[in-house]
Design an enzyme around this catalytic site. Structure first.
Site, PDB file in Angstrom:
ATOM      1  N   PRO A   1      47.012  49.021  35.788  1.00  0.00           N
ATOM      2  CA  PRO A   1      46.986  49.837  34.570  1.00  0.00           C
ATOM      3  C   PRO A   1      45.881  49.385  33.614  1.00  0.00           C
ATOM      4  O   PRO A   1      45.666  48.183  33.420  1.00  0.00           O
ATOM      5  CB  PRO A   1      48.373  49.603  33.965  1.00  0.00           C
ATOM      6  CG  PRO A   1      49.227  49.188  35.115  1.00  0.00           C
ATOM      7  CD  PRO A   1      48.323  48.412  36.024  1.00  0.00           C
ATOM      8  N   GLU A   2      45.191  50.351  33.051  1.00  0.00           N
ATOM      9  CA  GLU A   2      44.153  50.062  32.072  1.00  0.00           C
ATOM     10  C   GLU A   2      44.701  50.367  30.682  1.00  0.00           C
ATOM     11  O   GLU A   2      45.877  50.686  30.521  1.00  0.00           O
ATOM     12  CB  GLU A   2      42.900  50.875  32.406  1.00  0.00           C
ATOM     13  CG  GLU A   2      42.368  50.567  33.810  1.00  0.00           C
ATOM     14  CD  GLU A   2      41.127  51.359  34.186  1.00  0.00           C
ATOM     15  OE1 GLU A   2      40.423  51.844  33.272  1.00  0.00           O
ATOM     16  OE2 GLU A   2      40.856  51.494  35.392  1.00  0.00           O
TER      17      GLU A   2
ATOM     18  N   LYS B   1      45.184  44.811  27.679  1.00  0.00           N
ATOM     19  CA  LYS B   1      46.105  45.396  28.659  1.00  0.00           C
ATOM     20  C   LYS B   1      47.480  44.742  28.597  1.00  0.00           C
ATOM     21  O   LYS B   1      48.258  44.824  29.548  1.00  0.00           O
ATOM     22  CB  LYS B   1      45.517  45.265  30.063  1.00  0.00           C
ATOM     23  CG  LYS B   1      44.160  45.949  30.224  1.00  0.00           C
ATOM     24  CD  LYS B   1      43.548  45.678  31.592  1.00  0.00           C
ATOM     25  CE  LYS B   1      42.130  46.225  31.669  1.00  0.00           C
ATOM     26  NZ  LYS B   1      41.506  45.958  32.992  1.00  0.00           N
TER      27      LYS B   1
ATOM     28  N   HIS C   1      63.611  45.428  42.967  1.00  0.00           N
ATOM     29  CA  HIS C   1      62.522  44.780  42.239  1.00  0.00           C
ATOM     30  C   HIS C   1      62.717  44.817  40.722  1.00  0.00           C
ATOM     31  O   HIS C   1      61.746  44.734  39.975  1.00  0.00           O
ATOM     32  CB  HIS C   1      61.195  45.416  42.636  1.00  0.00           C
ATOM     33  CG  HIS C   1      60.912  45.332  44.109  1.00  0.00           C
ATOM     34  ND1 HIS C   1      60.683  44.132  44.750  1.00  0.00           N
ATOM     35  CD2 HIS C   1      60.851  46.301  45.063  1.00  0.00           C
ATOM     36  CE1 HIS C   1      60.474  44.359  46.039  1.00  0.00           C
ATOM     37  NE2 HIS C   1      60.574  45.660  46.251  1.00  0.00           N
TER      38      HIS C   1
ATOM     39  N   ARG D   1      55.193  44.528  43.538  1.00  0.00           N
ATOM     40  CA  ARG D   1      54.175  43.619  44.077  1.00  0.00           C
ATOM     41  C   ARG D   1      54.173  42.250  43.396  1.00  0.00           C
ATOM     42  O   ARG D   1      53.533  41.324  43.862  1.00  0.00           O
ATOM     43  CB  ARG D   1      52.793  44.259  43.950  1.00  0.00           C
ATOM     44  CG  ARG D   1      52.668  45.579  44.705  1.00  0.00           C
ATOM     45  CD  ARG D   1      51.244  46.073  44.647  1.00  0.00           C
ATOM     46  NE  ARG D   1      51.150  47.458  45.080  1.00  0.00           N
ATOM     47  CZ  ARG D   1      50.021  48.147  45.112  1.00  0.00           C
ATOM     48  NH1 ARG D   1      48.894  47.580  44.718  1.00  0.00           N
ATOM     49  NH2 ARG D   1      50.009  49.405  45.526  1.00  0.00           N
TER      50      ARG D   1
ATOM     51  N   LYS E   1      21.085  40.995  28.737  1.00  0.00           N
ATOM     52  CA  LYS E   1      22.078  40.872  29.802  1.00  0.00           C
ATOM     53  C   LYS E   1      21.515  41.432  31.107  1.00  0.00           C
ATOM     54  O   LYS E   1      21.069  42.567  31.166  1.00  0.00           O
ATOM     55  CB  LYS E   1      23.362  41.611  29.418  1.00  0.00           C
ATOM     56  CG  LYS E   1      24.588  41.066  30.110  1.00  0.00           C
ATOM     57  CD  LYS E   1      25.820  41.292  29.254  1.00  0.00           C
ATOM     58  CE  LYS E   1      27.007  40.511  29.779  1.00  0.00           C
ATOM     59  NZ  LYS E   1      26.861  39.065  29.644  1.00  0.00           N
TER      60      LYS E   1
ATOM     61  N   ARG F   1      34.617  46.374  43.144  1.00  0.00           N
ATOM     62  CA  ARG F   1      35.216  47.614  42.649  1.00  0.00           C
ATOM     63  C   ARG F   1      34.329  48.799  43.000  1.00  0.00           C
ATOM     64  O   ARG F   1      33.109  48.688  43.005  1.00  0.00           O
ATOM     65  CB  ARG F   1      35.422  47.558  41.131  1.00  0.00           C
ATOM     66  CG  ARG F   1      36.399  46.484  40.655  1.00  0.00           C
ATOM     67  CD  ARG F   1      36.542  46.573  39.151  1.00  0.00           C
ATOM     68  NE  ARG F   1      37.502  45.628  38.623  1.00  0.00           N
ATOM     69  CZ  ARG F   1      37.192  44.419  38.172  1.00  0.00           C
ATOM     70  NH1 ARG F   1      35.927  44.010  38.213  1.00  0.00           N
ATOM     71  NH2 ARG F   1      38.119  43.617  37.689  1.00  0.00           N
TER      72      ARG F   1
END
Length: 283
Positions: free
Chosen positions: A2-3, A58, A100, A119, A162, A273
């Protein structure tokens, strides 16, 4: 994982039930998730009143009247599920305990909040509220992308010199906290910036445009309840639906949605990613 929009959606769903509520009973059904639970967590939560429910990056943060704050990290598959007597105008009975269901909080108003995580990449911790900014998960976080500290000057300065790709830079939680793969891909498409571009070589005026675009993408996603790709559910059990408006994420091989663009969306793995982008529209 989740973001920010998914976590904020869960926080907003929990707030009417948890803020101001006393935890009449807490149950912890295993010793750990991703990391061990703090000592005597159930006893320290039982009897405490939640004075505020906040989000940082988050993480969901529940301030307690005991002087401690409960930190909740959903991990890959964690869900906060509400059942019981009070969810606005809805009534949900308590379901039978699932395999769970690792942490269960019963409030004095009759609501039950269950943390389910198949998980077990999620986490919970208790910390002193007064010194929470020094917690190891929070101390190095950059500004919130929806807050005033995240502005054009900040991002331009952070990108100066950067060498990493712009997408990698935006995922650096020290530069801006809470962003993840989905929303960075979507924001870069809207900005017309390739995720492969070296951050320090992007003109300052183009870097500055990312700030309002990132805010718009996040705000729209929150209003849509987040993106339900695999595990995300809102606290009421509903799905998010921002995934239905994706322009690039997960659309490899499909036509770019920019009007008059005939290019197909590409996928490239960056730092483990998948990045999705249009090679014509994003430079």
């Amino acid at each position: 994982m989740p973001e920010l929009p998914e976590v904020e959606t869960v926080r907003r769903g929990l707030a009417p039930v948890l803020e101001g509520a006393r935890i009449a009973q807490a149950a912890v059904n295993r010793p750990d998730l991703r990391w061990p639970f703090p000592d005597n967590m159930a006893q320290r939560l039982t009897g405490a009143t939640v004075t505020a429910l906040r989000r940082r990056s988050k993480y969901i943060l529940a301030d307690l009247d005991t002087g401690e704050t409960l930190l909740i990290h959903l991990g890959m598959s964690g869900r906060m599920q509400i059942s019981g007597d009070v969810i606005g105008s809805f009534h949900h009975t308590h379901p039978a305990a699932a395999k769970h269901d690792h942490v269960v909080l019963d409030t004095d108003a009759g609501a039950r909040i269950t943390f389910n995580d198949a998980r077990r990449f999620g986490a919970m911790d208790l910390m002193d509220t007064a010194t929470q900014d020094q917690h190891w998960l929070l101390r190095d976080l950059g500004p919130e992308p929806l807050g005033n500290a995240f502005n054009e000057a900040h991002l331009v300065a952070a990108f100066k010199g950067k060498r990493s790709p712009v997408k990698t830079a935006l995922l650096d939680q020290r530069i801006v906290s809470g962003l993840g793969n989905i929303y960075v891909c979507e924001a870069l498409w809207r900005a017309g910036i390739s995720p492969l571009r070296q951050a320090g070589k992007i003109a300052a005026v183009r870097v500055a445009t990312l700030v309002p675009i990132i805010r718009d993408v996040l705000t729209e996603a929150i209003e849509a309840g987040g993106s339900s790709l695999r595990d995300h559910r809102q606290a009421t059990g509903e799905l998010g639906y921002f995934q239905h408006t994706f322009r690039v994420y997960g659309r490899e091989g499909q036509r770019c949605q920019t009007p008059d663009c005939a290019e197909k969306i590409l996928r490239k793995v960056q730092s483990g990613r998948s990045s999705f982008y249009c090679p014509a529209c994003q430079r």
